[in-house]
Scaffold this motif. Structure first.
Motif, PDB file in Angstrom:
ATOM      1  N   GLU A   1      27.252  28.238  37.051  1.00 32.66           N
ATOM      2  CA  GLU A   1      26.708  27.761  35.783  1.00 32.66           C
ATOM      3  C   GLU A   1      25.994  28.898  35.061  1.00 32.66           C
ATOM      4  O   GLU A   1      25.164  29.587  35.662  1.00 32.66           O
ATOM      5  CB  GLU A   1      25.718  26.612  36.006  1.00 32.66           C
ATOM      6  CG  GLU A   1      26.345  25.363  36.575  1.00 32.66           C
ATOM      7  CD  GLU A   1      27.215  24.635  35.565  1.00 32.66           C
ATOM      8  OE1 GLU A   1      26.933  24.695  34.353  1.00 32.66           O
ATOM      9  OE2 GLU A   1      28.189  24.005  36.007  1.00 32.66           O
ATOM     10  N   GLU A   2      26.293  29.076  33.773  1.00 35.72           N
ATOM     11  CA  GLU A   2      25.657  30.134  32.991  1.00 35.72           C
ATOM     12  C   GLU A   2      24.158  29.845  32.916  1.00 35.72           C
ATOM     13  O   GLU A   2      23.745  28.759  32.526  1.00 35.72           O
ATOM     14  CB  GLU A   2      26.273  30.180  31.581  1.00 35.72           C
ATOM     15  CG  GLU A   2      26.292  31.574  30.976  1.00 35.72           C
ATOM     16  CD  GLU A   2      24.951  32.014  30.426  1.00 35.72           C
ATOM     17  OE1 GLU A   2      24.640  33.197  30.536  1.00 35.72           O
ATOM     18  OE2 GLU A   2      24.231  31.163  29.895  1.00 35.72           O
ATOM     19  N   CYS A   3      23.341  30.816  33.320  1.00 34.45           N
ATOM     20  CA  CYS A   3      21.901  30.562  33.457  1.00 34.45           C
ATOM     21  C   CYS A   3      21.220  30.220  32.140  1.00 34.45           C
ATOM     22  O   CYS A   3      20.231  29.502  32.132  1.00 34.45           O
ATOM     23  CB  CYS A   3      21.206  31.737  34.139  1.00 34.45           C
ATOM     24  SG  CYS A   3      20.961  33.178  33.096  1.00 34.45           S
ATOM     25  N   ARG A   4      21.744  30.693  31.018  1.00 35.37           N
ATOM     26  CA  ARG A   4      21.117  30.364  29.731  1.00 35.37           C
ATOM     27  C   ARG A   4      21.275  28.886  29.397  1.00 35.37           C
ATOM     28  O   ARG A   4      20.503  28.344  28.624  1.00 35.37           O
ATOM     29  CB  ARG A   4      21.700  31.238  28.621  1.00 35.37           C
ATOM     30  CG  ARG A   4      21.225  32.685  28.704  1.00 35.37           C
ATOM     31  CD  ARG A   4      21.798  33.528  27.583  1.00 35.37           C
ATOM     32  NE  ARG A   4      21.312  34.889  27.652  1.00 35.37           N
ATOM     33  CZ  ARG A   4      21.959  35.884  28.243  1.00 35.37           C
ATOM     34  NH1 ARG A   4      23.127  35.669  28.835  1.00 35.37           N
ATOM     35  NH2 ARG A   4      21.447  37.095  28.247  1.00 35.37           N
ATOM     36  N   ARG A   5      22.263  28.250  29.966  1.00 34.66           N
ATOM     37  CA  ARG A   5      22.452  26.797  29.774  1.00 34.66           C
ATOM     38  C   ARG A   5      21.591  26.002  30.740  1.00 34.66           C
ATOM     39  O   ARG A   5      21.478  24.787  30.609  1.00 34.66           O
ATOM     40  CB  ARG A   5      23.912  26.429  29.956  1.00 34.66           C
ATOM     41  CG  ARG A   5      24.788  27.018  28.886  1.00 34.66           C
ATOM     42  CD  ARG A   5      26.197  26.561  29.029  1.00 34.66           C
ATOM     43  NE  ARG A   5      27.031  27.259  28.059  1.00 34.66           N
ATOM     44  CZ  ARG A   5      28.322  27.364  28.148  1.00 34.66           C
ATOM     45  NH1 ARG A   5      28.965  26.819  29.153  1.00 34.66           N
ATOM     46  NH2 ARG A   5      28.994  28.017  27.226  1.00 34.66           N
ATOM     47  N   LEU A   6      21.050  26.686  31.710  1.00 36.80           N
ATOM     48  CA  LEU A   6      20.150  26.049  32.665  1.00 36.80           C
ATOM     49  C   LEU A   6      18.722  26.352  32.212  1.00 36.80           C
ATOM     50  O   LEU A   6      18.319  25.915  31.160  1.00 36.80           O
ATOM     51  CB  LEU A   6      20.449  26.571  34.077  1.00 36.80           C
ATOM     52  CG  LEU A   6      21.875  26.296  34.578  1.00 36.80           C
ATOM     53  CD1 LEU A   6      22.143  27.033  35.884  1.00 36.80           C
ATOM     54  CD2 LEU A   6      22.109  24.803  34.746  1.00 36.80           C
ATOM     55  N   ALA A   7      17.996  27.121  32.976  1.00 42.19           N
ATOM     56  CA  ALA A   7      16.608  27.439  32.619  1.00 42.19           C
ATOM     57  C   ALA A   7      16.383  28.944  32.497  1.00 42.19           C
ATOM     58  O   ALA A   7      15.260  29.411  32.661  1.00 42.19           O
ATOM     59  CB  ALA A   7      15.668  26.840  33.657  1.00 42.19           C
ATOM     60  N   GLY A   8      17.445  29.705  32.232  1.00 42.40           N
ATOM     61  CA  GLY A   8      17.305  31.153  32.099  1.00 42.40           C
ATOM     62  C   GLY A   8      16.791  31.766  33.383  1.00 42.40           C
ATOM     63  O   GLY A   8      17.220  31.398  34.477  1.00 42.40           O
ATOM     64  N   LEU A   9      15.840  32.669  33.259  1.00 44.25           N
ATOM     65  CA  LEU A   9      15.277  33.324  34.438  1.00 44.25           C
ATOM     66  C   LEU A   9      14.450  32.364  35.297  1.00 44.25           C
ATOM     67  O   LEU A   9      14.162  32.658  36.445  1.00 44.25           O
ATOM     68  CB  LEU A   9      14.429  34.527  34.029  1.00 44.25           C
ATOM     69  CG  LEU A   9      15.227  35.721  33.502  1.00 44.25           C
ATOM     70  CD1 LEU A   9      14.291  36.793  32.968  1.00 44.25           C
ATOM     71  CD2 LEU A   9      16.140  36.287  34.575  1.00 44.25           C
ATOM     72  N   ALA A  10      14.100  31.209  34.746  1.00 46.25           N
ATOM     73  CA  ALA A  10      13.354  30.201  35.518  1.00 46.25           C
ATOM     74  C   ALA A  10      14.285  29.305  36.346  1.00 46.25           C
ATOM     75  O   ALA A  10      13.816  28.432  37.070  1.00 46.25           O
ATOM     76  CB  ALA A  10      12.511  29.348  34.585  1.00 46.25           C
ATOM     77  N   THR A  11      15.587  29.532  36.261  1.00 45.30           N
ATOM     78  CA  THR A  11      16.551  28.735  37.020  1.00 45.30           C
ATOM     79  C   THR A  11      16.254  28.860  38.514  1.00 45.30           C
ATOM     80  O   THR A  11      16.184  29.966  39.041  1.00 45.30           O
ATOM     81  CB  THR A  11      17.991  29.203  36.744  1.00 45.30           C
ATOM     82  OG1 THR A  11      18.248  29.070  35.334  1.00 45.30           O
ATOM     83  CG2 THR A  11      19.005  28.399  37.525  1.00 45.30           C
ATOM     84  N   PRO A  12      16.080  27.741  39.198  1.00 50.02           N
ATOM     85  CA  PRO A  12      15.788  27.797  40.636  1.00 50.02           C
ATOM     86  C   PRO A  12      16.988  28.323  41.436  1.00 50.02           C
ATOM     87  O   PRO A  12      18.140  28.078  41.076  1.00 50.02           O
ATOM     88  CB  PRO A  12      15.505  26.348  41.015  1.00 50.02           C
ATOM     89  CG  PRO A  12      15.452  25.572  39.762  1.00 50.02           C
ATOM     90  CD  PRO A  12      16.080  26.381  38.689  1.00 50.02           C
TER      91      PRO A  12
END
Length: 95
Positions: free
Chosen positions: A68-79
């Motif tokens: 999953e593209e991290c910008r669609r998740l929580a960016g650098l805060a993605t767990p």
């Protein structure tokens, strides 16, 4: 502790000691940002290619966390958790 696998494109391999796959150890409750911090300790030139001076992901770098593209998740805060795969893909521009 969690072991996160970081997969790199060929263009970044020289900055990672000629390795295309790195294993990063982070705390169990870590984020993608923690992975980048860990990379900056062992491969500072690589980390500078991933994040800018403000600590944000560079626009031309796409990072996927378990597909999953991290910008669609929580960016650098993605767990991230033990066994997470982080794939770095450079953007391709053209016209």
């Amino acid at each position: 502790m969690a072991a996160v696998t970081v997969l790199l494109p060929r263009m970044l391999v020289p900055l990672a000691g000629e390795q295309s796959r790195l294993t990063v150890s982070v705390d169990a409750d870590a984020s993608l940002g923690d992975v980048v911090v860990s990379l900056s300790e062992s491969h500072p030139a690589l980390a500078r290619r991933l994040v800018d001076e403000t600590g944000e992901l560079r626009r031309h770098v796409n990072v996927y966390v378990d597909g999953e593209e991290c910008r669609r998740l929580a960016g650098l805060a993605t767990p991230v958790a033990d066994g997470t795969a982080v794939q770095v893909i450079g953007s391709i521009a053209g016209g």
